[in-house]
Write an enzyme that holds these catalytic residues in place. Structure first.
Site, PDB file in Angstrom:
ATOM      1  N   THR A 116      39.231 -23.845  51.647  1.00 30.25           N
ATOM      2  CA  THR A 116      38.313 -23.299  50.646  1.00 30.25           C
ATOM      3  C   THR A 116      37.458 -24.441  50.119  1.00 30.25           C
ATOM      4  O   THR A 116      37.977 -25.354  49.458  1.00 30.25           O
ATOM      5  CB  THR A 116      39.102 -22.658  49.483  1.00 30.25           C
ATOM      6  OG1 THR A 116      39.995 -21.690  50.018  1.00 30.25           O
ATOM      7  CG2 THR A 116      38.152 -21.993  48.498  1.00 30.25           C
ATOM      8  N   LYS A 191      35.198 -15.759  49.349  1.00 30.22           N
ATOM      9  CA  LYS A 191      36.477 -16.379  48.992  1.00 30.22           C
ATOM     10  C   LYS A 191      36.474 -16.833  47.522  1.00 30.22           C
ATOM     11  O   LYS A 191      37.484 -16.710  46.826  1.00 30.22           O
ATOM     12  CB  LYS A 191      36.746 -17.564  49.929  1.00 30.22           C
ATOM     13  CG  LYS A 191      37.895 -18.466  49.530  1.00 30.22           C
ATOM     14  CD  LYS A 191      39.268 -17.836  49.692  1.00 30.22           C
ATOM     15  CE  LYS A 191      40.342 -18.802  49.187  1.00 30.22           C
ATOM     16  NZ  LYS A 191      41.695 -18.327  49.367  1.00 30.22           N
ATOM     17  N   LYS A 259      40.845 -26.752  42.146  1.00 30.18           N
ATOM     18  CA  LYS A 259      39.709 -27.061  43.041  1.00 30.18           C
ATOM     19  C   LYS A 259      38.807 -25.828  43.184  1.00 30.18           C
ATOM     20  O   LYS A 259      37.588 -25.912  43.054  1.00 30.18           O
ATOM     21  CB  LYS A 259      40.255 -27.484  44.417  1.00 30.18           C
ATOM     22  CG  LYS A 259      39.255 -27.347  45.569  1.00 30.18           C
ATOM     23  CD  LYS A 259      39.848 -27.781  46.912  1.00 30.18           C
ATOM     24  CE  LYS A 259      40.919 -26.881  47.491  1.00 30.18           C
ATOM     25  NZ  LYS A 259      40.465 -25.592  47.992  1.00 30.18           N
TER      26      LYS A 259
HETATM   27  P1  NAP Z   1      48.425 -28.536  51.902  1.00 34.78           P
HETATM   28  O1  NAP Z   1      49.776 -28.001  52.160  1.00 34.78           O
HETATM   29  O2  NAP Z   1      48.202 -29.509  50.809  1.00 34.78           O
HETATM   30  O3  NAP Z   1      47.889 -29.157  53.297  1.00 34.78           O
HETATM   31  C1  NAP Z   1      46.678 -29.860  53.363  1.00 34.78           C
HETATM   32  C2  NAP Z   1      46.521 -30.436  54.774  1.00 34.78           C
HETATM   33  O4  NAP Z   1      45.251 -31.081  54.866  1.00 34.78           O
HETATM   34  C3  NAP Z   1      47.573 -31.495  55.130  1.00 34.78           C
HETATM   35  O5  NAP Z   1      47.871 -31.364  56.491  1.00 34.78           O
HETATM   36  C4  NAP Z   1      46.836 -32.794  54.837  1.00 34.78           C
HETATM   37  O6  NAP Z   1      47.324 -33.873  55.597  1.00 34.78           O
HETATM   38  C5  NAP Z   1      45.456 -32.420  55.310  1.00 34.78           C
HETATM   39  N1  NAP Z   1      44.414 -33.264  54.714  1.00 34.78           N
HETATM   40  C6  NAP Z   1      43.992 -33.277  53.431  1.00 34.78           C
HETATM   41  N2  NAP Z   1      43.005 -34.166  53.263  1.00 34.78           N
HETATM   42  C7  NAP Z   1      42.788 -34.726  54.467  1.00 34.78           C
HETATM   43  C8  NAP Z   1      41.888 -35.718  54.953  1.00 34.78           C
HETATM   44  N3  NAP Z   1      40.994 -36.308  54.136  1.00 34.78           N
HETATM   45  N4  NAP Z   1      41.952 -36.055  56.249  1.00 34.78           N
HETATM   46  C9  NAP Z   1      42.841 -35.474  57.085  1.00 34.78           C
HETATM   47  N5  NAP Z   1      43.729 -34.524  56.700  1.00 34.78           N
HETATM   48  C10 NAP Z   1      43.695 -34.164  55.402  1.00 34.78           C
HETATM   49  O7  NAP Z   1      47.382 -27.365  51.607  1.00 34.78           O
HETATM   50  P2  NAP Z   1      47.416 -25.827  52.039  1.00 34.78           P
HETATM   51  O8  NAP Z   1      48.124 -25.043  50.995  1.00 34.78           O
HETATM   52  O9  NAP Z   1      47.816 -25.720  53.456  1.00 34.78           O
HETATM   53  O10 NAP Z   1      45.859 -25.478  51.848  1.00 34.78           O
HETATM   54  C11 NAP Z   1      44.890 -25.983  52.756  1.00 34.78           C
HETATM   55  C12 NAP Z   1      43.536 -25.338  52.433  1.00 34.78           C
HETATM   56  O11 NAP Z   1      43.669 -23.910  52.517  1.00 34.78           O
HETATM   57  C13 NAP Z   1      43.016 -25.644  51.022  1.00 34.78           C
HETATM   58  O12 NAP Z   1      41.617 -25.745  51.045  1.00 34.78           O
HETATM   59  C14 NAP Z   1      43.455 -24.422  50.218  1.00 34.78           C
HETATM   60  O13 NAP Z   1      42.657 -24.202  49.093  1.00 34.78           O
HETATM   61  C15 NAP Z   1      43.301 -23.326  51.266  1.00 34.78           C
HETATM   62  N6  NAP Z   1      44.164 -22.137  51.048  1.00 34.78           N
HETATM   63  C16 NAP Z   1      45.478 -22.262  50.757  1.00 34.78           C
HETATM   64  C17 NAP Z   1      46.255 -21.117  50.570  1.00 34.78           C
HETATM   65  C18 NAP Z   1      47.730 -21.181  50.219  1.00 34.78           C
HETATM   66  O14 NAP Z   1      48.303 -20.141  49.857  1.00 34.78           O
HETATM   67  N7  NAP Z   1      48.383 -22.326  50.335  1.00 34.78           N
HETATM   68  C19 NAP Z   1      45.684 -19.862  50.679  1.00 34.78           C
HETATM   69  C20 NAP Z   1      44.331 -19.756  50.999  1.00 34.78           C
HETATM   70  C21 NAP Z   1      43.575 -20.911  51.182  1.00 34.78           C
HETATM   71  P3  NAP Z   1      48.444 -34.880  55.018  1.00 34.78           P
HETATM   72  O15 NAP Z   1      49.768 -34.279  55.408  1.00 34.78           O
HETATM   73  O16 NAP Z   1      48.159 -36.145  55.685  1.00 34.78           O
HETATM   74  O17 NAP Z   1      48.254 -34.948  53.515  1.00 34.78           O
END
Ligand code: NAP
Length: 313
Positions: A116, A191, A259
């Site tokens: 997002t 979104k 965010k």
């Molecule tokens: P998360 O568990 O924090 O995972 C984030 C991932 O992105 C990790 O693999 C992290 O790698 C990687 N990452 C972050 N910054 C990076 C960078 N600069 N370079 C390379 N890799 C990077 O987050 P998530 O919950 O999966 O959410 C991910 C996205 O989906 C977000 O934008 C969130 O808003 C969206 N989203 C989440 C949900 C939900 O329910 N969780 C639902 C809808 C949308 P590292 O392991 O190295 O930190």
């Protein structure tokens, strides 16, 4: 013709879809579950995570996928690249910076980002990748960790029709409701509307629990009885039981909600008075998130959005 044997006449996807290499960048909470579902569907998935050794790598390997040591190894030869990262700068880092996808992937590649990041950033990334002959789709998702694991996500897509059609067979392995909403940025725009619904609703769930406690009503009744009524919601059904158990593990981390609410107002040119309910919700989420450290990444920022209920203890 089955979805996995459809053929396309141009771009990087002229092979059977099970032979197309799919790179999945970012094996976090959502990325892990989605990459695993693609691999379980028999597709050729190669994952990459910035920090090696995270649980997502093991999960993908167990599901039959591969894990690359570098971003370049992951995207080299890929017909489709999926990303699920964090904020705008993270997506730009992976897609547009030196050593990123823009340098390592081939023209014709379809790149779909599930993060997002808002419509303005999506349109910027679309233009940069387009200038190199690559196709970019903004494809944010909703349905939470539960939807990601069950492959029932709703996916809101912005971008051109042809790459959307190319990506569809793969998106169907991770989502149930998949809609191209219009040109680049339109998936992200929808979104952000969704995030208003999620944020304000989460607060209403916490306040209903608080009132129940004050009035001596069993909290389980709030979930069991009200979920089926007009006040029912995804948050009440899925996060209500976690609140009752004081389970604040993320699902959807509070820092990501902060965010997203920031993105709502950034994309509205800062006109926060137009959305007074969302403005208040953002303040409340900030207060709870900042109870850890100021970056919103502290104890509560890393917890799920249901940690909002801590404000009512
Ligand atoms: P998360 O568990 O924090 O995972 C984030 C991932 O992105 C990790 O693999 C992290 O790698 C990687 N990452 C972050 N910054 C990076 C960078 N600069 N370079 C390379 N890799 C990077 O987050 P998530 O919950 O999966 O959410 C991910 C996205 O989906 C977000 O934008 C969130 O808003 C969206 N989203 C989440 C949900 C939900 O329910 N969780 C639902 C809808 C949308 P590292 O392991 O190295 O930190």
């Amino acid at each position: 013709m089955s979805k996995t044997t459809e053929k396309y006449d141009q771009g990087g996807l002229s092979e059977k879809s099970e032979n197309v290499k799919i790179a999945y960048l970012g094996l976090g909470l959502m990325g892990e579950a989605m990459a695993v579902n693609l691999a379980r569907a028999g597709l050729n998935v190669v994952g990459w995570n910035r920090t090696p050794g995270k649980p997502g790598e093991v999960a993908l390997l167990t599901a039959g996928g591969k894990v690359a040591r570098s971003l370049e190894d992951a995207v080299s030869g890929a017909g489709v690249i999926f990303t699920c990262l964090g904020d705008i700068e993270d997506v730009e880092q992976v897609l547009l910076k030196a050593g990123g996808v823009i340098e390592c992937a081939a023209p014709g590649t379809v790149i779909a980002d599930f993060s997002t990041i808002g419509p303005e950033a999506a349109r910027r990334i679309f233009a940069s990748l387009n200038s190199k002959g690559m196709h970019f789709l903004d494809a944010p998702v909703t349905g939470g960790d539960v939807g990601a694991r069950n492959a029932t996500l709703t996916i809101m897509v912005g971008g051109d029709e042809e790459p959307f059609q190319k990506a569809l067979a793969y998106l169907e392995k991770v989502g149930k409701t998949i809609k191209r909403c219009g040109p680049s940025g339109s998936g992200q725009a929808l979104k952000l509307c969704n995030q208003i619904l999620c944020a304000v609703n989460m607060i209403s769930v916490c306040e209903a629990f608080h009132l129940a406690k004050q009035l001596g009503v069993d909290e389980n009744l709030v979930v069991d009885v009200l979920s089926a009524g007009a006040g029912g919601s995804w948050a009440l059904t899925n996060l209500g039981p976690r609140i009752i158990k004081s389970d604040f593990a993320p699902g959807f981390a509070l820092k990501h909600m902060l965010k997203d609410l920031r993105l709502v107002f950034e994309n509205l040119d800062g006109k926060s008075d137009e959305l007074p309910g969302t403005k208040l919700a953002r303040e409340l989420f900030k207060q709870v998130g900042e109870n850890g450290d100021k970056a919103g990444g502290g104890a509560n920022g890393a917890r799920g959005t249901q940690a909002m209920s801590l404000a009512y203890d």
